[in-house]
Design an enzyme around this catalytic site. Structure first.
Site, PDB file in Angstrom:
ATOM      1  N   GLY A 290       0.806  -1.214   0.000  1.00 17.82           N
ATOM      2  CA  GLY A 290       0.000   0.000   0.000  1.00 17.82           C
ATOM      3  C   GLY A 290       0.838   1.261   0.000  1.00 17.82           C
ATOM      4  O   GLY A 290       1.903   1.352  -0.636  1.00 17.82           O
ATOM      5  N   SER A 291       0.379   2.253   0.736  1.00 12.07           N
ATOM      6  CA  SER A 291       0.970   3.604   0.666  1.00 12.07           C
ATOM      7  C   SER A 291       2.387   3.684   1.208  1.00 12.07           C
ATOM      8  O   SER A 291       3.052   4.715   1.026  1.00 12.07           O
ATOM      9  CB  SER A 291       0.076   4.588   1.417  1.00 12.07           C
ATOM     10  OG  SER A 291      -1.199   4.674   0.808  1.00 12.07           O
TER      11      SER A 291
END
Length: 574
Positions: A290-291
């Site tokens: 993810g981020s």
């Protein structure tokens, strides 16, 4: 002499001659065995009475980086029996079973089944005192031998790193397995005399001394390991999570200072061990990060020369379509610089950047940071994850890679990548063993780019409005990035309500010493975002760790500010 009346006198003489030769040969053999070569009969006697029994060798001591024991070998007594002798004393089998803590009926059945043999284990791993109590009963056919058993003082705190041995003292998990040949000693041999029933008559001599195993000093700091273990356990309980992992790395040396997982197990008592608890999730479980990979996409943008930290990206209206896919931000879109994109964790912003520079630069930075690459630790069962490299990148694949989907990493790989950022773009090989001489790293990212990204990550944590404010540490500058990713379902798509929460970062930013990653798997209560669930764990563990390691604070208030605060508390009086 004349043999009167014999039809064939020569035959009689031949028989007498053969008998004389045989008598002479037997006499010669007797003289040879008794006088000229007595060693033959001695050897035959020894073959029936002299035995060589092994002298067990204990495994090498395993310690943390400061010498605290993590795995030690202790002497134990193993009791064995000769079924042929045991069946001759049926009246004492109940007494034996009681002393061994076994069911009399079950013991009788085992002895009956093995009645034709001369060896069977009665029980293993007794303390010497317990073994002496059983031997003191003097039950025919019961004997003992010395062995060693592994004991783990840290218990479940370091179980996934240290591993354990089986009943024969062979490594089966963790470092015990990875360094089994190094840790295992070489058994010795002792010459003894035994009677025909196998009973010891005399201990003659030691033929070969046992060589103990070599010691191993791990890079783990047991103090930090306890911290990580405690905070992960508390976070799992608080958020109702399925599992959790934490990895902490020394930025300068590449040493892994802590590696904790939940759930865990006690290697000293594995009777009710669940297989899932044995997994070193930090090295075995792969996930879409993810981020937490957005800083590396930003690094690719800076390295391309097309972007500067103050370059502005229009993320309005907070979403964008690529083909049949819609990319959305949590917050409404706005004009943002690169720091703002990381602070707001803008999928739209980082996607636009990646589409502008192309997928290849983003892929190259992530590969050089260690994603999809072997860490070189040699840990049993470790996985390398996956970093896709398409011959032709589609727009959706480029965008998803930039904000952390479509690739898979382990917690160790992610922590190593952040350690590289904190080390000015220099990648130092990881080590689970204590490093006495730091190894030379490889410059995989321009230092100015790495420093610029680290400065942005500091704003993510320290500035108001950043997604990592819960990772702040009083007195220290912290740089990091949170992340939240949906889990992949068994059918190949994404689950609707199962997430992983992440936080990855380094501290202190002015002179990074530690990089750490926290992964919380499937938090179910009090939120699931990385900045809400994983960031506090990072902050608590990192705060205590920096103080334990005597790292100089780099974010203390100035003397003027302290004076102003003191005056304010005193109502303006000096």
């Amino acid at each position: 002499m004349r043999l009167d009346g014999a039809l064939y006198p020569w035959r009689f003489r031949l028989v007498l001659g053969l008998l004389a030769v045989m008598i002479a040969l037997i006499g010669w053999r007797i003289v040879d065995l008794q006088v000229l070569d007595p060693g033959f009969l001695k050897g035959q006697g020894d073959a029936r009475s002299v035995r060589h029994i092994p002298i067990p060798a204990h495994r090498g001591l395993m310690t943390d980086r400061h010498g605290e024991p993590l795995a030690v070998s202790t002497p134990v007594t193993t009791l064995w029996g000769n079924p042929k002798e045991l069946v001759t004393a049926p009246g004492r089998l109940d007494e034996l079973a009681t002393a061994l803590g076994q069911e009399p009926k079950a013991l009788r059945e085992r002895i009956t089944q093995l009645a034709a043999r001369e060896f069977m284990y009665l029980t293993r791993g007794l303390t010497p005192e317990q073994g002496d109590e059983v031997l003191a009963l003097k039950i025919p056919g019961v004997y003992s031998q010395e062995e060693f058993r592994r004991f783990y003082p840290a218990g479940d705190v370091a179980a996934h790193v240290v591993g354990f041995t089986d009943i024969d003292d062979r490594g089966r998990e963790g470092i015990e397995l990875a360094y089994d040949e190094w840790l295992a000693g070489v058994p010795g041999r002792r010459q003894v005399l035994k009677d025909r029933r196998g009973r010891l008559i005399k201990d003659v001599q030691v033929v070969q001394n046992a060589k103990p195993g070599k010691p191993v000093a791990l890079s783990i700091d047991l103090r930090l390991q306890y911290l990580a273990h405690r905070e992960l356990r508390n976070a799992m309980i608080e958020h109702g999570a399925k599992a959790a992992s934490l990895v902490m790395i020394d930025v300068k040396t590449g040493e892994i200072l802590a590696m904790a997982n939940q759930p865990t197990y006690n290697p000293n008592n594995r009777r009710n061990l669940q297989p899932a608890a044995m997994r070193n999730r930090a090295m075995i479980d792969v996930f879409e990060p993810g981020s937490t990979v957005k800083p590396f996409s930003i690094a690719a943008a800076l390295a391309s020369g097309r972007y500067q930290p103050n370059s502005m990206i229009d993320t309005r209206p907070g979403w964008m379509r690529i083909g049949r896919y819609t990319i959305r931000d949590v917050s409404r879109g706005d004009m943002m610089d690169l720091t703002g994109i990381l602070m707001k964790s803008s999928n739209v912003g980082v996607s636009k950047i990646a589409l502008d520079i192309g997928a290849e630069p983003v892929y190259a930075v992530m590969q050089q940071a260690g994603f999809g690459q072997d860490t070189g630790l040699g840990f049993p069962g470790e996985r390398v994850g996956s970093l896709p490299n398409h011959r032709r990148w589609r727009e959706a694949e480029t965008a998803s890679l930039a904000y952390g989907y479509g690739l898979s990493v382990t917690a160790v790989q992610l922590a190593h990548a952040y350690a590289t950022l904190g080390n000015g773009g220099k990648s130092v090989p990881l080590s689970l063993l204590r490093v006495d001489r730091p190894r030379e790293g490889t410059q995989v990212m321009d230092k100015q780019v790495a420093d610029a990204v680290l400065k942005m990550l500091r704003a993510v944590v320290e500035d108001e409005g950043g997604g990592g404010v819960r990772a702040r540490i009083p007195g220290y500058q912290v740089g990091g990035k949170s992340g939240t990713a949906k889990k992949i379902s068994g059918t190949g798509g994404y689950t609707k309500d199962a997430y992983r929460a992440f936080f990855a970062g380094v501290a202190p930013v002015s002179n990074p010493r530690i990089a750490a990653v926290v992964v919380i798997d499937e938090p179910s209560t009090k939120g699931y975002f990385g900045g809400l669930v994983a960031a506090p764990v990072f902050g608590k563990v990192m705060a205590h760790s920096l103080r334990l390691l005597n790292v100089t604070p780099d974010n203390l208030p100035s003397p003027e500010l302290k004076t102003a605060d003191a005056k304010a508390r005193n109502g303006g009086r000096g």
